[in-house]
Write an enzyme that holds these catalytic residues in place. Structure first.
Site, PDB file in Angstrom:
ATOM      1  N   ASN A 137      56.209   7.418 -50.086  1.00 25.47           N
ATOM      2  CA  ASN A 137      55.097   6.586 -49.594  1.00 25.47           C
ATOM      3  C   ASN A 137      54.374   7.255 -48.424  1.00 25.47           C
ATOM      4  OD1 ASN A 137      56.932   6.334 -47.526  1.00 25.47           O
ATOM      5  ND2 ASN A 137      56.990   4.102 -47.516  1.00 25.47           N
ATOM      6  N   GLU A 144      56.406   4.093 -41.208  1.00 30.36           N
ATOM      7  CA  GLU A 144      55.959   3.612 -42.506  1.00 30.36           C
ATOM      8  C   GLU A 144      54.435   3.480 -42.553  1.00 30.36           C
ATOM      9  OE1 GLU A 144      58.140   3.750 -44.693  1.00 30.36           O
ATOM     10  OE2 GLU A 144      59.673   2.179 -44.619  1.00 30.36           O
TER      11      GLU A 144
END
Ligand code: PGA
Length: 243
Positions: A137, A144
Site C-alpha cells: 500500500n 500508512e
C-alpha cells in the site's frame, strides 16, 4: 537524486546491499542504522550473518534503531518485530544489545516510549543510513497512506492491508494482527543521511512504480523518498518490471 539498481534475483539484491553495508560499517564503525522487519530483508540479514561469521563485518560499535513495532504484544512475544530481529540478525552477530534500539509496543506510557526513542536517536546524531522496505500500500515502516503524515515517531492505527500482509505470524487471521503499531515517522526516516529502499517480487512492481515515478503524496508515503538527496533503490527484476 534517486539511484536505482536493478539486479536479477532477491538473492542478488541482498548480496549487493550486504556488501554496501559491509563497506559502510568498515569505513564508519559507529554507523547508526535504521532497520526494517518483514519478508524482504530476511535474505539481507542472512547475508550479513554470513559476512559476520566470515570476519568481514564487525558490528561491535554499530547502533541500530528498528523502524516499527506492533502495539499490545509483550516484548518477549515471538510475533514481535523484536523477536524477528533476534531470530534473523541480533542473535547471530555482535551488535551489543544495548545499542540495538527497538520500540516497546507494549509500553503503557507509549508517549514516553516514543519520545525516549527519538531522544536516543538524536543523541547519536540521527540515522546515518535507513534500510527500508515498501508495503504493497506504499507504506514505509508503519507510516500508512492517508491525507497527512506525521513526521516523528508516533502511534498509528494499522490499515487492513498492513494487517493482512502480516497475518502469517498470527495464524493467517488478519483480525488477530494488532490494530495499532508504533513507528518511526517519515521525517525521522527521511532525515537519514542515506536511505536504501529494497523491494523484491512481482507483487511490488505496481507500488514501486507509483512510489518512484508517481506524484509525491501522503497517499503513497514511500513517494516522499523521491525528495531525498541520497536514495538508493535496490530492486530485483520482478519488482522493477513496471518502471
Ligand atoms: P515485506 O514488507 O518485506 O514483508 O514485503 C515490507 C513492508 O511492509 O515494509
Amino acid at each position: 537524486m534517486i539511484q536505482t539498481v536493478v539486479l536479477s534475483t532477491p538473492r542478488a539484491v541482498s548480496t549487493a546491499v550486504a556488501d554496501f553495508l559491509t563497506r559502510a560499517v568498515g569505513s564508519t564503525p559507529g554507523l547508526v542504522l535504521g532497520l526494517p522487519a518483514g519478508g524482504t530483508p530476511i535474505p539481507l540479514y542472512r547475508a550479513l550473518v554470513d559476512r559476520y561469521r566470515a570476519g568481514r563485518i564487525d558490528f561491535s560499535r554499530v547502533a541500530t534503531f528498528n523502524l516499527d513495532e506492533f502495539c499490545g504484544l509483550a516484548p518477549d512475544d515471538p510475533r514481535t518485530y523484536r523477536a524477528f530481529m533476534r531470530t534473523h540478525l541480533f542473535d547471530h552477530v555482535n551488535i551489543p544489545l544495548e545499542r540495538a534500539h527497538l520500540l516497546d509496543g507494549a509500553a503503557r506510557r507509549w508517549r514516553e516510549e516514543i519520545a525516549q526513542f527519538e531522544t536516543k536517536l538524536a543523541a547519536l546524531g540521527g540515522l546515518d543510513l535507513a534500510i527500508v522496505g515498501i508495503g504493497n500500500n506504499g507504506h514505509i515502516a508503519f507510516n500508512e497512506p492517508g491525507p497527512a503524515l506525521i513526521a516523528r515517531t508516533h502511534r498509528v492505527r494499522l490499515t487492513p492491508a498492513t494487517r493482512r500482509a502480516n497475518a502469517e505470524a498470527f495464524g493467517n487471521r488478519w483480525r488477530a494482527v494488532p490494530t495499532h503499531g508504533l513507528t518511526m515517522g517519515m521525517g525521522t526516516i527521511a532525515s537519514a543521511r542515506g536511505v536504501v529502499l529494497i523491494a523484491t517480487g512481482a507483487h511490488k512492481a505496481t507500488i514501486v512504480r507509483r512510489a518512484l515515478t508517481g506524484m509525491v503524496t501522503p497517499q503513497v508515503p514511500a513517494s516522499l523518498l523521491q525528495l531525498h538527496p541520497n536514495l538508493v533503490v535496490t530492486l530485483d527484476r520482478a519488482a522493477a518490471a513496471k518502471l
